[in-house]
Design a protein around this motif. Structure first.
Motif, short mmCIF file in Angstrom:
data_model
loop_
_atom_site.label_atom_id
_atom_site.label_comp_id
_atom_site.label_asym_id
_atom_site.label_seq_id
_atom_site.Cartn_x
_atom_site.Cartn_y
_atom_site.Cartn_z
N GLY A 1 20.97 2.74 72.76
CA GLY A 1 22.01 2.56 71.84
C GLY A 1 22.95 1.46 72.50
N SER A 2 23.68 1.05 71.43
CA SER A 2 24.53 -0.37 71.61
C SER A 2 25.43 -0.24 72.89
CB SER A 2 25.19 -0.42 70.32
OG SER A 2 26.22 -1.47 70.44
N ASN A 3 25.67 -1.21 73.48
CA ASN A 3 26.75 -1.43 74.56
C ASN A 3 27.47 -2.94 74.15
OD1 ASN A 3 27.05 0.96 76.17
ND2 ASN A 3 25.24 0.35 77.08
N SER A 4 27.39 -3.07 73.08
CA SER A 4 28.03 -4.44 72.38
C SER A 4 29.79 -3.98 72.41
CB SER A 4 27.78 -4.70 71.12
OG SER A 4 27.65 -3.62 70.28
N SER A 5 30.37 -5.20 72.17
CA SER A 5 31.85 -5.08 71.96
C SER A 5 32.58 -4.20 72.98
CB SER A 5 32.10 -4.72 70.54
OG SER A 5 33.67 -4.69 70.18
N ILE A 6 33.52 -3.45 72.38
CA ILE A 6 34.23 -2.40 73.20
C ILE A 6 33.73 -1.45 74.18
CG2 ILE A 6 34.60 -0.94 71.31
CD1 ILE A 6 37.31 -1.79 74.10
N ASN A 7 32.30 -1.08 73.62
CA ASN A 7 31.60 -0.03 74.31
C ASN A 7 31.09 -0.41 75.62
OD1 ASN A 7 31.07 1.56 71.89
ND2 ASN A 7 30.03 -0.11 71.14
N VAL A 8 31.24 -1.76 76.05
CA VAL A 8 31.08 -1.94 77.27
C VAL A 8 31.85 -1.38 78.35
CG1 VAL A 8 32.50 -4.25 77.46
CG2 VAL A 8 30.18 -4.24 78.74
N ILE A 9 33.13 -0.98 78.01
CA ILE A 9 33.79 -0.39 79.20
C ILE A 9 33.57 0.95 79.11
CG2 ILE A 9 35.86 -2.08 78.43
CD1 ILE A 9 37.39 0.19 77.23
N TYR A 10 33.04 1.81 78.33
CA TYR A 10 32.68 3.00 78.58
C TYR A 10 31.42 3.18 79.18
CZ TYR A 10 36.47 3.52 75.17
OH TYR A 10 37.46 3.45 74.44
N SER A 11 30.52 2.26 78.99
CA SER A 11 29.00 2.24 79.42
C SER A 11 28.49 2.41 80.90
CB SER A 11 28.36 0.92 78.96
OG SER A 11 27.06 1.03 79.40
N GLY A 12 27.92 3.54 81.19
CA GLY A 12 27.49 3.65 82.49
C GLY A 12 26.23 2.69 82.91
N THR A 13 25.65 2.18 81.80
CA THR A 13 24.52 1.20 82.10
C THR A 13 25.11 0.04 82.52
OG1 THR A 13 23.19 2.04 80.27
CG2 THR A 13 22.76 -0.07 80.63
N MET A 14 26.39 -0.74 81.90
CA MET A 14 26.86 -1.80 82.17
C MET A 14 27.73 -1.58 83.50
SD MET A 14 25.95 -4.29 80.78
CE MET A 14 27.39 -5.37 81.53
N SER A 15 27.98 -0.34 83.73
CA SER A 15 28.95 -0.13 85.00
C SER A 15 28.23 -0.27 86.11
CB SER A 15 29.75 1.06 85.10
OG SER A 15 30.72 1.17 84.24
N ALA A 16 26.87 0.09 86.26
CA ALA A 16 25.92 0.18 87.28
C ALA A 16 25.62 -1.36 87.51
CB ALA A 16 24.41 0.68 86.81
N ALA A 17 25.22 -2.16 86.29
CA ALA A 17 25.12 -3.66 86.58
C ALA A 17 26.46 -4.18 87.22
CB ALA A 17 24.88 -4.18 85.35
N VAL A 18 27.49 -4.02 86.77
CA VAL A 18 28.66 -4.42 87.20
C VAL A 18 29.12 -4.04 88.53
CG1 VAL A 18 31.33 -4.13 86.96
CG2 VAL A 18 30.08 -4.60 85.11
N GLU A 19 28.80 -2.84 89.33
CA GLU A 19 28.80 -2.47 90.46
C GLU A 19 27.94 -3.52 91.42
OE1 GLU A 19 29.90 -0.46 93.97
OE2 GLU A 19 30.81 -0.61 92.04
N ALA A 20 26.55 -3.47 90.94
CA ALA A 20 25.82 -4.38 91.73
C ALA A 20 26.36 -5.97 91.91
CB ALA A 20 24.42 -4.55 91.05
N GLY A 21 26.95 -6.38 90.69
CA GLY A 21 27.83 -7.63 90.82
C GLY A 21 28.79 -7.93 91.82
N THR A 22 29.38 -6.70 91.81
CA THR A 22 30.69 -6.92 92.67
C THR A 22 30.28 -7.18 94.22
OG1 THR A 22 30.93 -4.54 93.27
CG2 THR A 22 32.33 -5.15 91.34
N ILE A 23 29.07 -6.83 94.43
CA ILE A 23 28.60 -7.06 95.86
C ILE A 23 27.68 -8.48 96.13
CG2 ILE A 23 29.00 -4.86 96.97
CD1 ILE A 23 26.08 -3.97 96.36
N GLY A 24 27.53 -9.09 94.94
CA GLY A 24 26.85 -10.48 94.94
C GLY A 24 25.35 -10.38 94.50
#
Length: 259
Positions: free
Chosen positions: A104-127
């Protein structure tokens, strides 16, 4: 001397046995050394939640005997999976973290709810350079074959070029045959939202309960957005920053009488 393969951490929010993550693992095995740490049950729409009031369990498993990757199923959220991987399970920092492929989509506003994207963001926070992948098909029978070409393209380019500091990529792939996907568009996030409603019902014991429903409203008519790209047959790539500061608003708020 042969070059050492990159270490790739794979995770998701649909659960470790979901078809989307199995497709992602298949592609990553052609690129690097793969370690999978993913939730043992679906964790969709968990956002950046972490487990602090319960214990976490993590088990080494083998979903497919013929595949070479190392896999762990975790009782926690997608973000828990990344934290455990980096701090407990891996002997070195991953060269890349990929999350998905989301059903399913994680475009637009959906990015802030997404567990998929939050996992990627978490990795990004540590470089760790990180990419979240989503396919615009919610079905468990979704065809991930057309997505594989673009997953491989994005991962190879990311490994070769790196990402700007503080940025992860949100990649959404349209539900189309490969021959009908027109290419890749680097976009901005569309200005859209959900008009939400709750369907109120009563159970046989007389207790009220609620189902969240809603309609997705895209107010953005721009042709440089992820929603436009997807609607017009392109893979959308949105660079996402995890610094949530609204820098443009600082000057305005400094005019307030705050003394």
């Amino acid at each position: 001397m042969s070059k050492k393969k990159p270490l790739i951490l794979v995770t998701n929010d649909d659960g470790i046995t979901a078809p989307g993550i199995r497709a992602l693992i298949e592609v990553m095995n052609t690129i690097g050394e793969v370690v999978v740490v993913a939730p043992d049950t679906p964790q969709s729409a968990m956002g950046h939640a972490i487990t602090i009031n319960d214990t976490l369990y993590c088990n080494s498993i083998k979903v497919a005997e013929h595949e070479p990757q190392i896999e762990f199923s975790c009782s926690g959220t997608p973000v828990d999976c990344v934290k455990l991987a980096v701090n407990e399970l891996l002997d070195r920092t991953p060269d890349l973290c990929v999350s998905g492929v989301n059903h399913g989509s994680n475009s637009s506003i959906n990015v802030i709810y997404s567990g998929t994207m939050s996992a990627a963001v978490e990795a990004g926070t540590i470089g760790i350079p990180s990419i979240g992948f989503s396919l615009l098909d919610y079905s468990l029978e979704a065809d991930f074959e057309p997505a594989k070409k673009y997953i491989k393209l994005m991962v190879n380019e990311c490994l070769q070029n790196g990402l700007p500091e503080g940025v992860v990529l949100n990649v959404n792939i349209p539900k189309l045959p490969e021959s009908e996907i027109k290419g890749v568009k680097v976009c901005r996030q569309a200005n859209a939202h959900w008009e939400e409603k709750f369907d109120k019902r009563t159970n046989p014991l007389g207790r009220d309960y609620y189902w969240l429903t809603g309609e997705f409203i895209n107010k953005d008519k721009g042709e440089d957005t992820d929603e436009w790209a997807l609607a017009n047959g392109y893979v959308s790539v949105v660079p996402v920053q995890y610094d949530l500061t609204a820098h443009h608003a600082i000057q305005n708020i400094n005019t307030w009488s705050l003394d």
